[in-house]
Design an enzyme around this catalytic site. Structure first.
Site, PDB file in Angstrom:
ATOM      1  N   CYS A   2       0.832  -1.190   0.000  1.00 43.35           N
ATOM      2  CA  CYS A   2       0.000   0.000   0.000  1.00 43.35           C
ATOM      3  C   CYS A   2       0.870   1.244   0.000  1.00 43.35           C
ATOM      4  O   CYS A   2       2.103   1.175   0.070  1.00 43.35           O
ATOM      5  CB  CYS A   2      -0.907   0.025   1.235  1.00 43.35           C
ATOM      6  SG  CYS A   2      -1.936  -1.452   1.404  1.00 43.35           S
ATOM      7  N   ASP A 100      -4.964  -8.107   8.645  1.00 38.39           N
ATOM      8  CA  ASP A 100      -3.870  -7.865   9.594  1.00 38.39           C
ATOM      9  C   ASP A 100      -3.860  -6.417  10.060  1.00 38.39           C
ATOM     10  O   ASP A 100      -3.311  -6.100  11.118  1.00 38.39           O
ATOM     11  CB  ASP A 100      -2.524  -8.247   8.983  1.00 38.39           C
ATOM     12  CG  ASP A 100      -2.228  -7.551   7.672  1.00 38.39           C
ATOM     13  OD1 ASP A 100      -3.174  -7.056   7.027  1.00 38.39           O
ATOM     14  OD2 ASP A 100      -1.054  -7.508   7.262  1.00 38.39           O
ATOM     15  N   SER A 364      11.086 -13.102  -2.773  1.00 40.65           N
ATOM     16  CA  SER A 364      12.419 -12.851  -3.321  1.00 40.65           C
ATOM     17  C   SER A 364      13.480 -13.408  -2.381  1.00 40.65           C
ATOM     18  O   SER A 364      13.201 -13.727  -1.221  1.00 40.65           O
ATOM     19  CB  SER A 364      12.651 -11.351  -3.539  1.00 40.65           C
ATOM     20  OG  SER A 364      13.084 -10.732  -2.341  1.00 40.65           O
ATOM     21  N   GLY A 365      14.708 -13.489  -2.873  1.00 43.64           N
ATOM     22  CA  GLY A 365      15.831 -13.984  -2.079  1.00 43.64           C
ATOM     23  C   GLY A 365      16.703 -12.881  -1.527  1.00 43.64           C
ATOM     24  O   GLY A 365      17.835 -13.147  -1.100  1.00 43.64           O
TER      25      GLY A 365
END
Length: 630
Positions: A2, A100, A364-365
């Site tokens: 967001c 959440d 992602s890593g």
């Protein structure tokens, strides 16, 4: 993901300019194209753009508690929100949504500002408590999500996910900070809490800022978390490898919750491949993976990504990227809002664009190199420290300084003959040496490049002071020390900034399991010799992954996400770069020595020297200035 923004009157309860707030919100539309909302009351305005991921029908923001006395706007994901919601429900709190976001308002009611210590995830949020007349700002522990703020002369505080939201207000000063210019040309980004503008600050990772109406001055942010590097007691390599996989798998698992399509970046390197391997083991459906390919084999890892994709039968998508992606240069200036010189922002932008065609959330890593000591510069730093140790500074400084000055700058020669930078580094103390190793432009290059006016305005300030500040709390071991320094500077300022802006430009959420704070804290507590063993970085990470990935994935040379800048500036961009760097927009700043800039261009384009980092840094500074300030 967001975008959030807002206005807070620190002095009184003056009416909020709702039209201004709406424009601030609209400037962040790309971060949240699905929904938007505003809340205004005397002295406070909160705005939100939403990218819907969880509780698609609910979760609209700004979001309130039961009696509308507490309201929040929030950017991020709290992965343990269901556990926290159960705990808060047991304490008597009533939930109206399954998002959440609502956990934040009730957690604030229950625990106050210590609520952030309970959150596991990535976040930046602003919470207004009417009863306490308190605005509370917080940013996640590693700085995955951004938050900027500025106090105007009239007492209004502006904040936003990106600087562009603050720049909507014409009364905000655009005066550039000379220290930020020095930092930028050293690091290629501007480390927090500084920004390119004197008036704008970044809330540092792991910090919170509490503002009460009527305070005479802006308080300093307070830190609520720091990576510990305390020993976790695991010394045996097999035990460490086993625990590592279990902990990584758990960090990945909690990031698979989404009500929208989810996938992963797959470059073919160790870190992204590890994440995909964990995802495949946790899902009964093929993992969506994507990668990009380049025409130049020196920069192309797509074949390695294909190997991992075949092994785990992923739904893999590859797209070829034009190696001469020049049109993106101007666009980057608008994405980052301040000078940003990591050229891998270009392929990162394109891989995010590709991913968004198929998914809304990508894992992602990122963070693997900082966590497990994967950068080659760590190995070189330890070598240099071994030489610095037995030789006192009073001898090293003048002797190695003279040798470094006399040794030729041989960019054209084989690497084994390029000893100038090593000799110069050995003349410096440990922190100065490391600063030089991570700097895209060395201190002498910057000094030659800057105008007398900028040197006067710097008043002796040098970028190494950023590292010295963080080193006061860094671990003693030389490897852990530089890992810590990178986590406090490069990780948040460069890597995570790059991914956030590139992904949000396409309305894509990126989750980073290797930077789960519980996983990272455990990893930091492993013995340094399990991370860097001889010449092998990420040693324990690779050993743990051997049952899951092939040796060609784990032990091949690191490639990185690079673009061929040197050849661009001698070929297709030759005239364009000269016009941009020698044009009025850049030179009117008064920050640069025109003769030196011209000399750098001439030396590079003649093939005598490789000044591509300097040229790219100047290009991105010029593009920023032209777009934002000219």
């Amino acid at each position: 993901m967001c975008g959030i923004s807002g206005i807070f009157d620190t002095r009184e309860r003056r009416p909020v300019d709702e039209a201004l707030l709406s424009r601030m919100n609209q400037s962040l539309h790309h971060r949240g194209p699905d929904d938007g909302g505003l809340h205004c009351e005397p002295g406070v305005g909160l705005a939100h753009r939403r990218l819907s991921i969880i509780d698609l029908s609910g979760g609209h923001q700004p979001l309130f508690n039961e009696d509308h006395t507490v309201v929040v706007v929030y950017n991020g994901e709290i992965y343990n929100f269901q556990d926290l919601a159960r705990e808060l429900t047991d304490s008597g709190h009533v939930f109206r949504t399954h998002s959440d976001t609502e956990v934040i308002v009730h957690a604030w009611e229950e625990w106050g500002d210590r609520c952030v210590e309970r959150f596991r995830g990535m976040f930046a949020f602003a919470l207004w408590d009417r009863n306490r007349e308190t605005l509370f700002l917080a940013r996640d522990r590693l700085g995955i999500k951004p938050l900027h703020y500025a106090l105007l002369p009239d007492g209004h505080l502006l904040f936003g996910s990106e600087i562009k939201a603050l720049l909507v207000d014409d009364s905000l000063s655009r005066e550039m900070d000379p220290r930020a210019v020095e930092d930028y040309f050293a690091y290629g980004y501007i480390p927090d809490p500084r920004s390119i503008f004197k008036s704008v600050r970044k809330l540092p990772p792991g910090h919170m800022l509490t503002l009460k109406r009527g305070q005479r001055c802006l308080p300093e942010p307070r830190e609520y978390w720091d990576v510990s590097f305390r020993s976790n007691g695991v010394r045996d390599a097999d035990e460490a490898a086993g625990q590592l996989i279990e902990r990584l798998r758990e960090a990945v698992r909690i990031r698979l919750v989404a009500e929208v399509p989810l996938g992963a970046f797959l470059s073919g390197g160790v870190d992204s491949s590890a994440v995909v391997a964990m995802m495949a083991g946790l899902s009964d459906r093929p993992v969506n993976t994507c990668s990009i390919s380049f025409g130049d084999p020196a920069f192309n890892e797509s074949a390695f990504a294909e190997q991992v994709a075949r092994r785990y039968a992923t739904d893999h998508y590859v797209d070829a990227v034009d190696p001469d992606d020049f049109d993106l240069i101007e666009r980057l200036a608008g994405i980052y809002d301040e000078p940003y010189a990591d050229s891998s922002a270009m392929p990162t932008y394109r891989v995010c664009e590709l991913a968004r065609k198929r998914v809304t959330v990508c894992l992602s890593g990122d963070g693997g190199d900082e966590s497990f000591a994967g950068y080659r510069r760590y190995r070189w730093h330890l070598y240099e420290e071994q030489l610095r140790g037995p030789i006192p500074q009073w001898f090293r400084g003048p002797v190695f300084g003279l040798l470094g000055a006399l040794y030729p700058k041989a960019d054209w020669a084989p690497k084994v003959l390029r000893a100038k930078s090593t000799l110069q580094a050995l003349a410096l103390d440990s922190l100065e040496g490391y600063c030089e190793s991570v700097s895209i432009l060395g201190s002498q290059v910057r000094k030659d490049l800057f105008s007398p006016r900028l040197e006067r305005e710097l008043q002796g300030y040098r970028a190494v002071e950023v590292i010295r500040h963080h080193a006061e709390r860094a671990p003693e071991h030389p490897l852990s020390r530089v890992q810590y320094l990178d986590m406090k500077t490069y990780l948040a300022g460069d890597i995570l900034t790059k991914v956030d802006r590139a992904s949000m430009a396409h309305g894509l959420e990126v989750r980073v399991p290797i930077l789960d704070h519980m996983f990272l804290d455990w990893v930091s507590g492993l013995s340094p010799d399990l991370k860097l063993s001889g010449r092998e970085g990420k040693w324990i990470f690779k050993k743990a992954l051997e049952p899951h990935l092939g040796r060609e994935t784990l032990y091949r040379p690191k490639m990185g996400f690079a673009v061929p800048l040197a050849s661009w500036f001698r070929g297709p961009l030759r005239e364009r770069v000269r016009q941009l760097l020698l044009g009025a927009s850049l030179m009117d700043t008064g920050f640069f020595d025109e003769k030196r800039v011209r000399w750098i261009l001439d030396q590079h384009q003649s093939g005598m020297r490789d000044f591509s980092p300097a040229i790219w840094s100047l290009m991105m500074f010029a593009a920023f200035h032209k777009r934002t300030l000219a």
